[in-house]
Enzyme design. Structure first.
Site, mmCIF file in Angstrom:
data_model
loop_
_atom_site.group_PDB
_atom_site.id
_atom_site.type_symbol
_atom_site.label_atom_id
_atom_site.label_comp_id
_atom_site.label_asym_id
_atom_site.label_seq_id
_atom_site.Cartn_x
_atom_site.Cartn_y
_atom_site.Cartn_z
ATOM 1 N N SER A 21 0.831 -1.199 0.000
ATOM 2 C CA SER A 21 0.000 0.000 0.000
ATOM 3 C C SER A 21 0.873 1.260 0.000
ATOM 4 O O SER A 21 1.722 1.424 -0.867
ATOM 5 C CB SER A 21 -0.965 -0.055 1.192
ATOM 6 O OG SER A 21 -1.948 0.938 1.104
ATOM 7 N N ASP A 36 -9.374 -3.906 -5.495
ATOM 8 C CA ASP A 36 -8.678 -2.782 -4.862
ATOM 9 C C ASP A 36 -8.882 -1.528 -5.702
ATOM 10 O O ASP A 36 -8.588 -1.537 -6.898
ATOM 11 C CB ASP A 36 -7.190 -3.123 -4.765
ATOM 12 C CG ASP A 36 -6.344 -2.021 -4.152
ATOM 13 O OD1 ASP A 36 -6.917 -1.033 -3.641
ATOM 14 O OD2 ASP A 36 -5.113 -2.153 -4.180
ATOM 15 N N HIS A 95 -7.874 -4.957 -1.062
ATOM 16 C CA HIS A 95 -6.685 -4.244 -0.602
ATOM 17 C C HIS A 95 -6.326 -4.748 0.801
ATOM 18 O O HIS A 95 -7.195 -5.045 1.608
ATOM 19 C CB HIS A 95 -7.002 -2.742 -0.562
ATOM 20 C CG HIS A 95 -5.817 -1.887 -0.284
ATOM 21 N ND1 HIS A 95 -4.964 -1.446 -1.260
ATOM 22 C CD2 HIS A 95 -5.337 -1.379 0.876
ATOM 23 C CE1 HIS A 95 -4.018 -0.707 -0.732
ATOM 24 N NE2 HIS A 95 -4.216 -0.653 0.573
#
Length: 319
Positions: free
Chosen positions: A165, A262, A292
């Site tokens: 991320s 995501d 995600h």
């Protein structure tokens, strides 16, 4: 896009991803949605304890590293005495959450599967630290360990960066920073990037995906950005919008992992397509049925374990 116009993500995710979503931790307080960042950090650390359990045991050392901003904590995971390389790990959490404990299992598995020393860097979070402080702290830590490699008994001749991320953005930004400023910290053999954001301001997946289940609504993404950046001009910096950097030359080999549901998936796709178009070494893999942050859930998800193994295998293949 109005929420009702988005895809029904929770109906579409895989069975193992649904099991994760439906896993309850009875001892957890409710998420402090309107709480302070400090309260959200505390909750996040508590919530991740369950998912970090059962990780492989190995020699672990902690060191404080000097930077121009002050001391930064680092944690070394050493699966074997003669490591072929050192991999620096940058945790995710939207630049505002996370620490070395929240990503402990990820780092341990990465060390175990690669048989490389993994060093987690506990960069200063935002909004206390503003761009580019986190990157400068990461680079300072790399330089420190490169200079002190013999004292710490680590192999810094070949290094890599890895992150999930926001940590994926920091991983690639740090590698580009070293290249652009011609800083020698050992050969950057590879960069491992799980579901990162790399500079898109809008995309198809950002319109269709993202909700309360992943903390990646349009408002959430804006909040993370405002906490991280110092000013509006930073949005176009080549170390924040990485597509503004030169991705046509001397980019270390990149493993780019995408999660199917995501909202940041198009960032990963564009990064891969850009690098591939300019003959930069890269590999893209999409993990079906995932949200995600799925990398955290390897206790319960074979796909998460597979994604970590894939990244480790990619890195060791570059050595």
């Amino acid at each position: 896009m109005k929420p009702e116009k988005k895809l029904p993500v929770l109906d579409l995710i895989s069975a193992e991803m649904k099991t994760v979503v439906n896993t309850l931790q009875p001892d957890l307080p409710p998420w402090p949605a309107t709480g302070t960042i400090a309260e959200q950090r505390q909750y996040y650390t508590l919530e991740r304890r369950f998912w970090n359990a059962g990780a492989p045991e190995m020699a672990t050392r902690a060191y404080m590293v000097p930077t121009k901003y002050g001391q930064v904590e680092t944690r070394l995971f050493c699966p074997q005495p003669d490591s072929p390389a050192t991999l620096f790990y940058l945790h995710g959490g939207g630049f505002i959450l996370g620490n070395l404990d929240t990503h402990d299992r990820i780092m341990r598995l990465l060390a175990s599967y690669s048989q490389c020393t993994v060093i987690g860097i506990d960069y200063t979070l935002s909004p206390e630290a503003r761009f580019p402080q986190a990157i400068e702290e990461i680079v300072a830590a790399c330089c420190y360990f490169h200079q002190q490699a013999e004292d710490y008994q680590i192999n810094m001749s070949r290094i890599g960066f890895a992150g999930d991320s926001a940590g994926a953005m920091l991983a690639l930004a740090s590698a580009l920073w070293l290249r652009d400023k011609q800083i020698d910290c050992g050969k950057v053999a590879g960069v491992l990037l799980w579901y990162g954001l790399y500079g898109l301001r809008d995309s198809v997946t950002r319109r269709l995906l993202g909700g309360v289940w992943d903390g990646l609504t349009q408002q959430d993404l804006q909040m993370y950005e405002e906490a991280y950046l110092s000013n509006d001009a930073d949005r176009e910096s080549p170390y924040y919008c990485l597509f503004n950097n030169d991705l046509t030359r001397e980019v270390p080999p990149c493993f780019i992992a995408g999660a199917e549901f995501d909202p940041l998936l198009d960032d990963s796709r564009l990064l891969y397509q850009t690098l591939a178009a300019h003959q930069q070494p890269c590999e893209f893999k999409l993990y079906p049925g995932t949200l995600h942050a799925f990398l955290h859930y390897s206790r319960m998800m074979k796909t998460a374990d597979e994604a970590l193994r894939d990244g480790a295998q990619f890195f060791t293949a570059q050595l």
